[in-house]
Design a protein around this motif. Structure first.
Motif, PDB file in Angstrom:
ATOM      1  N   GLU A  47      37.293  34.135  38.545  1.00  0.00           N
ATOM      2  CA  GLU A  47      37.506  33.034  37.614  1.00  0.00           C
ATOM      3  C   GLU A  47      38.718  33.298  36.716  1.00  0.00           C
ATOM      4  OE1 GLU A  47      34.623  34.516  38.192  1.00  0.00           O
ATOM      5  OE2 GLU A  47      33.698  32.887  39.363  1.00  0.00           O
ATOM      6  N   ASP A  48      38.888  34.564  36.269  1.00  0.00           N
ATOM      7  CA  ASP A  48      40.070  34.919  35.470  1.00  0.00           C
ATOM      8  C   ASP A  48      41.346  34.619  36.246  1.00  0.00           C
ATOM      9  OD1 ASP A  48      38.542  35.861  33.370  1.00  0.00           O
ATOM     10  OD2 ASP A  48      38.514  37.923  34.132  1.00  0.00           O
ATOM     11  N   LYS A  49      41.342  35.007  37.514  1.00  0.00           N
ATOM     12  CA  LYS A  49      42.515  34.813  38.362  1.00  0.00           C
ATOM     13  C   LYS A  49      42.829  33.328  38.509  1.00  0.00           C
ATOM     14  CE  LYS A  49      44.079  35.587  43.110  1.00  0.00           C
ATOM     15  NZ  LYS A  49      43.707  36.163  44.427  1.00  0.00           N
ATOM     16  N   GLU A  50      41.812  32.520  38.735  1.00  0.00           N
ATOM     17  CA  GLU A  50      42.029  31.078  38.909  1.00  0.00           C
ATOM     18  C   GLU A  50      42.578  30.439  37.641  1.00  0.00           C
ATOM     19  OE1 GLU A  50      38.255  29.693  40.182  1.00  0.00           O
ATOM     20  OE2 GLU A  50      38.523  30.356  42.282  1.00  0.00           O
ATOM     21  N   ARG A  51      42.091  30.891  36.460  1.00  0.00           N
ATOM     22  CA  ARG A  51      42.596  30.342  35.215  1.00  0.00           C
ATOM     23  C   ARG A  51      44.056  30.725  34.981  1.00  0.00           C
ATOM     24  NH1 ARG A  51      37.401  31.642  33.135  1.00  0.00           N
ATOM     25  NH2 ARG A  51      38.209  33.541  32.154  1.00  0.00           N
ATOM     26  N   MET A  52      44.416  31.940  35.354  1.00  0.00           N
ATOM     27  CA  MET A  52      45.810  32.374  35.193  1.00  0.00           C
ATOM     28  C   MET A  52      46.738  31.594  36.118  1.00  0.00           C
ATOM     29  SD  MET A  52      45.738  36.494  34.514  1.00  0.00           S
ATOM     30  CE  MET A  52      44.556  36.959  35.764  1.00  0.00           C
ATOM     31  N   LEU A  53      46.306  31.382  37.364  1.00  0.00           N
ATOM     32  CA  LEU A  53      47.118  30.598  38.295  1.00  0.00           C
ATOM     33  C   LEU A  53      47.289  29.170  37.788  1.00  0.00           C
ATOM     34  CD1 LEU A  53      45.652  31.801  41.716  1.00  0.00           C
ATOM     35  CD2 LEU A  53      47.874  32.393  40.751  1.00  0.00           C
ATOM     36  N   MET A  72      36.954  44.449  46.935  1.00  0.00           N
ATOM     37  CA  MET A  72      38.198  44.600  46.181  1.00  0.00           C
ATOM     38  C   MET A  72      37.994  44.215  44.727  1.00  0.00           C
ATOM     39  SD  MET A  72      41.924  42.900  46.896  1.00  0.00           S
ATOM     40  CE  MET A  72      41.474  41.241  46.415  1.00  0.00           C
ATOM     41  N   TRP A  73      37.192  43.208  44.479  1.00  0.00           N
ATOM     42  CA  TRP A  73      37.042  42.705  43.117  1.00  0.00           C
ATOM     43  C   TRP A  73      36.361  43.726  42.206  1.00  0.00           C
ATOM     44  CZ3 TRP A  73      40.004  38.749  42.232  1.00  0.00           C
ATOM     45  CH2 TRP A  73      40.333  37.890  43.291  1.00  0.00           C
ATOM     46  N   ASN A  74      35.675  44.696  42.788  1.00  0.00           N
ATOM     47  CA  ASN A  74      35.019  45.708  41.965  1.00  0.00           C
ATOM     48  C   ASN A  74      36.013  46.703  41.362  1.00  0.00           C
ATOM     49  OD1 ASN A  74      32.500  44.660  42.535  1.00  0.00           O
ATOM     50  ND2 ASN A  74      32.254  45.895  44.389  1.00  0.00           N
ATOM     51  N   TYR A  75      37.244  46.714  41.841  1.00  0.00           N
ATOM     52  CA  TYR A  75      38.193  47.746  41.425  1.00  0.00           C
ATOM     53  C   TYR A  75      39.318  47.218  40.545  1.00  0.00           C
ATOM     54  CZ  TYR A  75      35.779  50.458  44.943  1.00  0.00           C
ATOM     55  OH  TYR A  75      34.819  51.111  45.669  1.00  0.00           O
ATOM     56  N   ILE A  76      39.280  45.976  40.139  1.00  0.00           N
ATOM     57  CA  ILE A  76      40.284  45.425  39.239  1.00  0.00           C
ATOM     58  C   ILE A  76      39.574  44.793  38.045  1.00  0.00           C
ATOM     59  CG2 ILE A  76      41.946  45.011  41.089  1.00  0.00           C
ATOM     60  CD1 ILE A  76      41.247  42.079  40.974  1.00  0.00           C
ATOM     61  N   PRO A  77      40.259  44.691  36.893  1.00  0.00           N
ATOM     62  CA  PRO A  77      39.585  44.223  35.682  1.00  0.00           C
ATOM     63  C   PRO A  77      39.361  42.722  35.607  1.00  0.00           C
ATOM     64  CG  PRO A  77      41.876  44.689  35.213  1.00  0.00           C
ATOM     65  CD  PRO A  77      41.633  45.145  36.623  1.00  0.00           C
ATOM     66  N   HIS A  78      39.975  41.943  36.513  1.00  0.00           N
ATOM     67  CA  HIS A  78      39.897  40.486  36.405  1.00  0.00           C
ATOM     68  C   HIS A  78      38.918  39.904  37.430  1.00  0.00           C
ATOM     69  CE1 HIS A  78      43.301  40.921  33.824  1.00  0.00           C
ATOM     70  NE2 HIS A  78      44.060  41.386  34.791  1.00  0.00           N
ATOM     71  N   THR A  79      38.103  38.978  36.985  1.00  0.00           N
ATOM     72  CA  THR A  79      37.187  38.299  37.894  1.00  0.00           C
ATOM     73  C   THR A  79      37.943  37.213  38.658  1.00  0.00           C
ATOM     74  OG1 THR A  79      36.583  36.602  36.284  1.00  0.00           O
ATOM     75  CG2 THR A  79      35.311  38.661  36.238  1.00  0.00           C
TER      76      THR A  79
END
Length: 447
Positions: free
Chosen positions: A10-16, A1-8
Protein backbone atom coordinates in the motif's frame (compact mmCIF):
# COMPACT_ATOMS: atom_id res chain seq x y z
CA UNK A 1 10.28 -10.06 -0.92
CA UNK A 2 7.92 -7.77 0.96
CA UNK A 3 9.18 -9.12 4.28
CA UNK A 4 12.63 -7.64 3.67
CA UNK A 5 11.82 -4.00 2.85
CA UNK A 6 10.27 -1.33 5.10
CA UNK A 7 7.42 -0.37 2.75
CA UNK A 8 4.15 -2.25 2.37
CA UNK A 9 2.44 -2.76 -0.97
CA UNK A 10 0.00 0.00 0.00
CA UNK A 11 2.91 2.38 0.76
CA UNK A 12 4.35 1.66 -2.67
CA UNK A 13 1.04 2.30 -4.43
CA UNK A 14 0.58 5.63 -2.63
CA UNK A 15 4.08 6.75 -3.60
CA UNK A 16 3.52 5.82 -7.25
CA UNK A 17 0.22 7.72 -7.20
CA UNK A 18 1.92 10.80 -5.72
CA UNK A 19 4.52 10.64 -8.50
CA UNK A 20 1.86 10.25 -11.17
CA UNK A 21 3.19 6.96 -12.52
CA UNK A 22 1.85 3.41 -12.56
CA UNK A 23 4.95 1.30 -11.95
CA UNK A 24 8.50 1.44 -10.59
CA UNK A 25 9.75 0.67 -14.11
CA UNK A 26 8.56 4.10 -15.22
CA UNK A 27 11.12 5.67 -12.90
CA UNK A 28 13.84 4.20 -15.10
CA UNK A 29 12.32 4.75 -18.53
CA UNK A 30 15.10 7.20 -19.47
CA UNK A 31 17.68 4.40 -19.21
CA UNK A 32 18.14 2.78 -22.65
CA UNK A 33 16.66 -0.72 -22.79
CA UNK A 34 19.82 -2.18 -24.30
CA UNK A 35 21.79 -1.50 -21.10
CA UNK A 36 19.12 -2.79 -18.72
CA UNK A 37 19.39 -6.26 -17.21
CA UNK A 38 16.27 -8.13 -18.24
CA UNK A 39 17.00 -11.41 -16.46
CA UNK A 40 17.27 -12.25 -12.78
CA UNK A 41 20.60 -12.54 -11.01
CA UNK A 42 21.90 -16.08 -10.64
CA UNK A 43 21.65 -16.08 -6.83
CA UNK A 44 20.80 -19.21 -4.80
CA UNK A 45 17.70 -19.29 -2.65
CA UNK A 46 17.53 -17.99 0.93
CA UNK A 47 19.50 -19.56 3.79
CA UNK A 48 18.97 -19.68 7.53
CA UNK A 49 20.98 -17.00 9.34
CA UNK A 50 23.62 -19.33 10.78
CA UNK A 51 24.05 -21.04 7.39
CA UNK A 52 24.36 -17.67 5.67
CA UNK A 53 27.02 -16.49 8.13
CA UNK A 54 29.00 -19.70 7.60
CA UNK A 55 28.69 -19.33 3.83
CA UNK A 56 29.94 -15.74 3.90
CA UNK A 57 32.86 -16.74 6.12
CA UNK A 58 33.83 -19.45 3.63
CA UNK A 59 33.75 -16.92 0.79
CA UNK A 60 35.75 -14.39 2.79
CA UNK A 61 38.31 -17.07 3.60
CA UNK A 62 39.19 -17.33 -0.08
CA UNK A 63 40.40 -13.73 -0.17
CA UNK A 64 44.04 -12.77 0.15
CA UNK A 65 44.61 -9.80 2.44
CA UNK A 66 47.29 -8.02 4.42
CA UNK A 67 46.73 -10.38 7.31
CA UNK A 68 47.90 -13.42 5.37
CA UNK A 69 50.18 -11.84 2.75
CA UNK A 70 53.40 -9.86 3.03
CA UNK A 71 52.77 -6.64 1.13
CA UNK A 72 55.39 -4.84 -0.96
CA UNK A 73 52.81 -2.73 -2.80
CA UNK A 74 52.61 0.99 -2.05
CA UNK A 75 51.86 3.60 -4.71
CA UNK A 76 49.85 5.72 -2.26
CA UNK A 77 48.49 3.23 0.31
CA UNK A 78 50.87 1.47 2.69
CA UNK A 79 50.91 -1.48 5.08
CA UNK A 80 52.03 0.23 8.28
CA UNK A 81 51.50 -1.10 11.78
CA UNK A 82 48.41 0.25 13.56
CA UNK A 83 48.66 0.11 17.39
CA UNK A 84 45.63 -1.43 19.11
CA UNK A 85 45.03 1.79 21.03
CA UNK A 86 43.88 3.45 17.81
CA UNK A 87 40.83 1.22 17.41
CA UNK A 88 40.17 1.34 21.15
CA UNK A 89 39.89 5.13 21.16
CA UNK A 90 37.99 5.66 17.92
CA UNK A 91 35.46 2.96 18.86
CA UNK A 92 34.26 4.96 21.83
CA UNK A 93 30.69 6.12 21.24
CA UNK A 94 31.42 9.81 21.79
CA UNK A 95 33.85 9.74 18.87
CA UNK A 96 32.42 6.98 16.70
CA UNK A 97 28.94 8.49 16.48
CA UNK A 98 29.84 12.18 16.74
CA UNK A 99 28.30 14.56 14.23
CA UNK A 100 29.72 17.82 12.90
CA UNK A 101 30.72 19.97 15.91
CA UNK A 102 28.65 23.02 14.99
CA UNK A 103 27.60 23.54 18.61
CA UNK A 104 30.81 24.01 20.61
CA UNK A 105 29.05 23.87 23.98
CA UNK A 106 28.27 20.17 23.43
CA UNK A 107 31.22 19.26 21.17
CA UNK A 108 34.29 20.13 23.22
CA UNK A 109 35.73 16.60 23.09
CA UNK A 110 35.48 16.35 19.32
CA UNK A 111 36.78 19.89 18.84
CA UNK A 112 39.76 19.32 21.12
CA UNK A 113 40.64 16.08 19.31
CA UNK A 114 40.65 17.96 16.01
CA UNK A 115 42.68 20.79 17.53
CA UNK A 116 45.32 18.34 18.77
CA UNK A 117 45.39 16.72 15.33
CA UNK A 118 45.94 20.11 13.72
CA UNK A 119 48.76 20.91 16.15
CA UNK A 120 50.62 17.70 15.34
CA UNK A 121 50.23 18.11 11.58
CA UNK A 122 51.62 21.64 11.84
CA UNK A 123 54.62 20.31 13.76
CA UNK A 124 55.26 17.57 11.21
CA UNK A 125 54.97 19.84 8.18
CA UNK A 126 56.62 22.92 9.65
CA UNK A 127 53.63 25.06 8.72
CA UNK A 128 51.64 27.70 10.62
CA UNK A 129 48.10 26.39 10.17
CA UNK A 130 46.28 23.28 9.05
CA UNK A 131 42.60 22.48 8.66
CA UNK A 132 40.47 19.74 10.22
CA UNK A 133 41.45 17.30 7.46
CA UNK A 134 40.28 16.73 3.89
CA UNK A 135 38.73 13.79 2.05
CA UNK A 136 42.09 12.28 1.01
CA UNK A 137 45.53 13.11 -0.31
CA UNK A 138 44.28 13.70 -3.84
CA UNK A 139 41.56 16.19 -2.89
CA UNK A 140 43.89 18.11 -0.56
CA UNK A 141 46.41 18.36 -3.40
CA UNK A 142 43.76 19.72 -5.78
CA UNK A 143 42.36 22.16 -3.22
CA UNK A 144 45.83 23.57 -2.68
CA UNK A 145 45.92 24.66 -6.33
CA UNK A 146 42.84 26.82 -5.78
CA UNK A 147 44.43 28.32 -2.66
CA UNK A 148 47.51 29.33 -4.62
CA UNK A 149 45.48 30.76 -7.50
CA UNK A 150 43.31 32.76 -5.12
CA UNK A 151 46.30 34.14 -3.22
CA UNK A 152 48.36 35.07 -6.30
CA UNK A 153 45.44 36.12 -8.55
CA UNK A 154 46.87 33.80 -11.22
CA UNK A 155 45.14 30.95 -13.06
CA UNK A 156 47.86 28.45 -13.95
CA UNK A 157 49.79 25.79 -12.04
CA UNK A 158 52.74 23.62 -13.02
CA UNK A 159 52.58 20.03 -11.80
CA UNK A 160 55.31 17.39 -11.81
CA UNK A 161 54.75 14.17 -13.76
CA UNK A 162 56.38 12.43 -10.80
CA UNK A 163 53.30 13.19 -8.68
CA UNK A 164 50.95 10.25 -8.02
CA UNK A 165 48.95 9.80 -11.28
CA UNK A 166 45.69 9.60 -9.33
CA UNK A 167 46.44 12.95 -7.67
CA UNK A 168 47.09 14.50 -11.06
CA UNK A 169 43.86 13.05 -12.39
CA UNK A 170 41.87 14.55 -9.51
CA UNK A 171 43.68 17.86 -10.00
CA UNK A 172 42.57 17.96 -13.64
CA UNK A 173 39.01 17.08 -12.62
CA UNK A 174 38.88 19.83 -9.99
CA UNK A 175 40.33 22.50 -12.26
CA UNK A 176 38.44 21.60 -15.42
CA UNK A 177 35.52 23.94 -14.79
CA UNK A 178 37.27 26.48 -12.59
CA UNK A 179 39.30 28.19 -15.27
CA UNK A 180 42.61 26.95 -13.87
CA UNK A 181 45.18 25.71 -16.38
CA UNK A 182 47.35 22.74 -15.42
CA UNK A 183 50.62 22.17 -17.27
CA UNK A 184 52.86 19.24 -16.41
CA UNK A 185 56.65 19.17 -16.40
CA UNK A 186 59.00 16.23 -16.61
CA UNK A 187 61.42 14.41 -14.37
CA UNK A 188 65.09 13.58 -14.74
CA UNK A 189 66.66 10.66 -12.89
CA UNK A 190 63.42 10.42 -10.91
CA UNK A 191 63.51 14.02 -9.67
CA UNK A 192 62.00 17.30 -10.89
CA UNK A 193 63.62 18.40 -14.15
CA UNK A 194 64.55 21.95 -13.11
CA UNK A 195 65.41 22.99 -16.65
CA UNK A 196 61.95 21.94 -17.85
CA UNK A 197 60.39 23.91 -14.99
CA UNK A 198 62.45 27.01 -15.80
CA UNK A 199 61.27 26.87 -19.39
CA UNK A 200 57.60 26.80 -18.34
CA UNK A 201 57.68 29.09 -15.30
CA UNK A 202 56.53 32.69 -15.82
CA UNK A 203 54.60 35.42 -14.05
CA UNK A 204 51.29 33.74 -14.91
CA UNK A 205 52.02 30.64 -12.83
CA UNK A 206 50.45 30.51 -9.37
CA UNK A 207 52.33 27.48 -8.07
CA UNK A 208 54.74 24.67 -8.73
CA UNK A 209 53.16 21.44 -7.46
CA UNK A 210 55.35 18.50 -6.52
CA UNK A 211 55.39 15.40 -4.33
CA UNK A 212 58.27 14.42 -2.03
CA UNK A 213 58.97 11.61 -1.68
CA UNK A 214 57.38 11.48 -5.10
CA UNK A 215 55.48 8.63 -6.76
CA UNK A 216 58.78 6.89 -7.49
CA UNK A 217 59.74 7.18 -3.80
CA UNK A 218 62.44 9.71 -4.68
CA UNK A 219 63.20 12.64 -2.36
CA UNK A 220 63.04 16.02 -4.11
CA UNK A 221 65.33 19.03 -3.59
CA UNK A 222 62.64 21.23 -2.04
CA UNK A 223 64.85 24.22 -1.27
CA UNK A 224 65.97 24.63 -4.90
CA UNK A 225 62.43 24.26 -6.25
CA UNK A 226 61.09 26.72 -3.67
CA UNK A 227 63.71 29.29 -4.63
CA UNK A 228 62.82 28.86 -8.29
CA UNK A 229 59.09 29.26 -7.64
CA UNK A 230 59.48 32.31 -5.45
CA UNK A 231 61.74 34.01 -8.00
CA UNK A 232 58.67 34.37 -10.23
CA UNK A 233 56.18 35.13 -7.46
CA UNK A 234 54.77 31.61 -7.54
CA UNK A 235 54.19 29.30 -4.58
CA UNK A 236 55.57 25.85 -3.86
CA UNK A 237 53.02 23.14 -3.05
CA UNK A 238 54.38 19.87 -1.68
CA UNK A 239 52.50 16.62 -1.21
CA UNK A 240 54.39 14.69 1.46
CA UNK A 241 54.40 11.26 3.10
CA UNK A 242 53.81 12.04 6.81
CA UNK A 243 56.01 9.15 7.96
CA UNK A 244 58.93 10.56 5.99
CA UNK A 245 58.56 13.88 7.83
CA UNK A 246 59.72 12.21 11.04
CA UNK A 247 63.12 11.76 9.39
CA UNK A 248 63.38 14.42 6.69
CA UNK A 249 63.38 18.18 7.17
CA UNK A 250 59.89 19.68 7.29
CA UNK A 251 58.84 21.16 3.90
CA UNK A 252 57.79 24.37 5.64
CA UNK A 253 61.39 24.93 6.72
CA UNK A 254 62.62 24.45 3.16
CA UNK A 255 60.37 27.06 1.57
CA UNK A 256 57.08 25.27 0.92
CA UNK A 257 54.01 27.52 1.04
CA UNK A 258 51.44 24.70 1.22
CA UNK A 259 51.99 21.11 2.36
CA UNK A 260 49.41 18.43 1.62
CA UNK A 261 49.36 14.67 1.79
CA UNK A 262 47.56 11.41 2.44
CA UNK A 263 47.24 10.57 6.13
CA UNK A 264 46.56 6.85 5.72
CA UNK A 265 50.03 5.93 6.95
CA UNK A 266 49.16 7.51 10.31
CA UNK A 267 47.18 4.76 11.99
CA UNK A 268 44.67 4.08 9.22
CA UNK A 269 44.42 0.56 7.74
CA UNK A 270 44.57 0.16 3.98
CA UNK A 271 40.81 -0.55 3.91
CA UNK A 272 40.61 -1.29 0.18
CA UNK A 273 41.92 2.23 -0.50
CA UNK A 274 39.66 4.21 1.82
CA UNK A 275 38.19 6.01 3.54
CA UNK A 276 41.35 7.77 4.66
CA UNK A 277 42.05 11.44 5.26
CA UNK A 278 44.00 14.19 3.60
CA UNK A 279 45.95 16.87 5.43
CA UNK A 280 46.52 20.42 4.22
CA UNK A 281 48.78 22.91 5.97
CA UNK A 282 49.93 26.38 4.96
CA UNK A 283 51.79 29.53 5.95
CA UNK A 284 50.20 32.23 8.09
CA UNK A 285 49.46 34.52 5.14
CA UNK A 286 47.26 31.80 3.62
CA UNK A 287 45.20 31.34 6.79
CA UNK A 288 42.05 32.88 5.30
CA UNK A 289 42.43 30.92 2.07
CA UNK A 290 42.18 27.53 3.79
CA UNK A 291 39.36 25.23 2.60
CA UNK A 292 37.26 23.25 5.04
CA UNK A 293 37.17 23.71 8.78
CA UNK A 294 39.68 25.05 11.28
CA UNK A 295 39.33 24.47 15.02
CA UNK A 296 40.65 27.29 17.16
CA UNK A 297 41.45 27.57 20.85
CA UNK A 298 39.81 30.29 22.94
CA UNK A 299 38.54 31.01 26.46
CA UNK A 300 34.98 31.39 27.68
CA UNK A 301 33.54 34.24 29.77
CA UNK A 302 35.01 32.65 32.88
CA UNK A 303 38.47 32.30 31.39
CA UNK A 304 38.29 28.55 30.85
CA UNK A 305 40.04 26.97 27.87
CA UNK A 306 37.67 26.03 25.05
CA UNK A 307 37.55 25.13 21.36
CA UNK A 308 35.43 26.44 18.49
CA UNK A 309 35.17 26.26 14.71
CA UNK A 310 36.74 29.47 13.48
CA UNK A 311 37.40 31.47 10.30
CA UNK A 312 34.84 29.43 8.37
CA UNK A 313 34.47 30.39 4.74
CA UNK A 314 32.72 27.34 3.35
CA UNK A 315 29.67 27.36 1.14
CA UNK A 316 27.30 26.60 4.04
CA UNK A 317 28.25 29.81 5.82
CA UNK A 318 28.65 32.45 3.11
CA UNK A 319 27.57 33.03 -0.47
CA UNK A 320 28.61 30.11 -2.64
CA UNK A 321 30.54 32.25 -5.13
CA UNK A 322 32.60 33.76 -2.29
CA UNK A 323 33.44 30.47 -0.55
CA UNK A 324 37.02 29.25 -0.44
CA UNK A 325 35.80 25.71 -1.10
CA UNK A 326 32.68 23.57 -1.36
CA UNK A 327 34.08 20.78 0.79
CA UNK A 328 31.22 19.98 3.16
CA UNK A 329 32.85 17.76 5.74
CA UNK A 330 36.16 16.42 6.98
CA UNK A 331 37.27 12.89 7.73
CA UNK A 332 37.02 13.41 11.50
CA UNK A 333 37.16 9.78 12.57
CA UNK A 334 40.04 8.93 10.23
CA UNK A 335 41.89 12.09 11.29
CA UNK A 336 41.31 11.09 14.92
CA UNK A 337 43.00 7.78 14.12
CA UNK A 338 45.94 9.81 12.86
CA UNK A 339 46.00 11.91 16.02
CA UNK A 340 45.87 8.85 18.30
CA UNK A 341 48.60 7.17 16.28
CA UNK A 342 50.91 10.20 16.46
CA UNK A 343 50.24 10.60 20.17
CA UNK A 344 50.91 6.92 20.90
CA UNK A 345 54.07 6.77 18.81
CA UNK A 346 55.50 10.10 19.93
CA UNK A 347 58.43 11.85 18.24
CA UNK A 348 60.89 9.05 18.83
CA UNK A 349 58.42 6.34 17.82
CA UNK A 350 57.65 8.07 14.53
CA UNK A 351 61.34 8.55 13.91
CA UNK A 352 61.99 4.86 14.56
CA UNK A 353 59.25 3.84 12.10
CA UNK A 354 60.76 6.14 9.47
CA UNK A 355 64.27 4.74 10.04
CA UNK A 356 63.02 1.17 9.76
CA UNK A 357 61.24 1.96 6.49
CA UNK A 358 64.34 3.65 5.10
CA UNK A 359 66.80 0.94 6.13
CA UNK A 360 64.63 -2.02 5.10
CA UNK A 361 63.82 -0.46 1.73
CA UNK A 362 67.49 0.10 0.99
CA UNK A 363 68.35 -3.44 2.06
CA UNK A 364 65.67 -4.87 -0.24
CA UNK A 365 66.84 -2.74 -3.15
CA UNK A 366 70.48 -3.79 -2.70
CA UNK A 367 69.54 -7.47 -2.57
CA UNK A 368 67.35 -7.26 -5.69
CA UNK A 369 70.09 -5.47 -7.63
CA UNK A 370 72.42 -8.37 -6.79
CA UNK A 371 69.93 -10.67 -8.53
CA UNK A 372 69.75 -8.94 -11.88
CA UNK A 373 67.37 -6.05 -11.27
CA UNK A 374 68.57 -2.54 -12.16
CA UNK A 375 67.89 0.75 -10.45
CA UNK A 376 65.75 3.02 -12.58
CA UNK A 377 67.05 6.14 -10.80
CA UNK A 378 70.13 7.01 -8.79
CA UNK A 379 68.40 9.75 -6.79
CA UNK A 380 67.88 9.29 -3.02
CA UNK A 381 64.71 7.53 -1.93
CA UNK A 382 62.79 6.90 1.30
CA UNK A 383 60.69 3.71 1.50
CA UNK A 384 59.82 3.14 -2.18
CA UNK A 385 62.07 2.60 -5.15
CA UNK A 386 61.82 1.74 -8.83
CA UNK A 387 63.68 -1.17 -10.39
CA UNK A 388 63.89 -2.31 -13.99
CA UNK A 389 62.87 -5.95 -13.99
CA UNK A 390 64.54 -8.49 -16.30
CA UNK A 391 61.09 -9.79 -17.31
CA UNK A 392 57.52 -8.41 -17.39
CA UNK A 393 56.42 -7.21 -13.97
CA UNK A 394 53.08 -8.99 -14.31
CA UNK A 395 54.83 -12.36 -14.44
CA UNK A 396 56.89 -11.60 -11.32
CA UNK A 397 53.86 -10.38 -9.37
CA UNK A 398 51.83 -13.45 -10.32
CA UNK A 399 54.62 -15.72 -9.14
CA UNK A 400 54.93 -13.79 -5.87
CA UNK A 401 51.20 -13.90 -5.22
CA UNK A 402 51.20 -17.71 -5.43
CA UNK A 403 53.75 -17.68 -2.62
CA UNK A 404 51.80 -15.28 -0.40
CA UNK A 405 53.45 -12.01 -1.39
CA UNK A 406 51.77 -8.92 -2.83
CA UNK A 407 54.31 -7.58 -5.30
CA UNK A 408 55.14 -4.04 -6.34
CA UNK A 409 53.30 -1.66 -8.65
CA UNK A 410 53.65 -2.17 -12.39
CA UNK A 411 54.55 1.23 -13.84
CA UNK A 412 53.95 0.26 -17.48
CA UNK A 413 50.39 1.60 -17.54
CA UNK A 414 51.15 5.09 -16.21
CA UNK A 415 54.81 5.42 -17.23
CA UNK A 416 55.36 3.41 -20.44
CA UNK A 417 58.73 5.11 -20.89
CA UNK A 418 59.98 3.10 -17.88
CA UNK A 419 59.91 -0.32 -19.50
CA UNK A 420 59.44 -3.14 -16.96
CA UNK A 421 59.40 -0.53 -14.20
CA UNK A 422 58.58 -2.05 -10.80
CA UNK A 423 57.72 0.24 -7.88
CA UNK A 424 58.37 -1.52 -4.58
CA UNK A 425 57.41 -0.30 -1.10
CA UNK A 426 58.99 -1.60 2.11
CA UNK A 427 57.51 -0.53 5.44
CA UNK A 428 58.53 -1.24 9.02
CA UNK A 429 56.22 -4.28 9.06
CA UNK A 430 58.36 -6.30 6.68
CA UNK A 431 60.75 -8.65 8.43
CA UNK A 432 64.19 -9.58 7.14
CA UNK A 433 62.92 -13.12 6.53
CA UNK A 434 60.04 -11.79 4.42
CA UNK A 435 62.34 -9.51 2.45
CA UNK A 436 64.83 -12.30 1.80
CA UNK A 437 62.13 -14.68 0.62
CA UNK A 438 60.54 -11.95 -1.52
CA UNK A 439 63.91 -11.26 -3.12
CA UNK A 440 64.51 -14.96 -3.69
CA UNK A 441 61.17 -15.53 -5.42
CA UNK A 442 61.46 -12.37 -7.51
CA UNK A 443 65.03 -13.29 -8.48
CA UNK A 444 64.01 -16.80 -9.51
CA UNK A 445 65.91 -18.57 -6.74
CA UNK A 446 62.79 -20.06 -5.10
CA UNK A 447 60.85 -22.49 -7.26
Amino acid sequence: MWNYIPHTREDKERMLEALGIKSVDELFEDIPKEVRMEKNYDIPGPLAEDCLVRHMQELAGKNLHLGNCACFLGAGVYDHFVPSIVDAIISRGEFYTAYTPYQPEISQGTLQAIFEYQSMICELTGMYVTNASMYDGASSFAESAFMACSATKREKVLCSKAVNPEYRSVLRTYTRFRGVEVEEFGYKDGQVDLEDVKGKLNDKVAAIMIQSPNFFGVIEDLASIAELAHSKGAMLIVSADPISLALLEAPGKLGADIVTGEGQALGNPASFGGPHFGFLAATEKLLRKMPGRIVGQTVDTEGRRGFVLTLQAREQHIRREKATSNICTNQSLCALMGAVYMSAMGKEGLKEVAKLCYNKAHYAMDELVKRGFKRAFNAPFFKEFVLIAPKPVKEINEKLLKEGFIGGYDLSGQYPEIKNGWLIAVTERRTKEEIDRFVGIAGGEVR
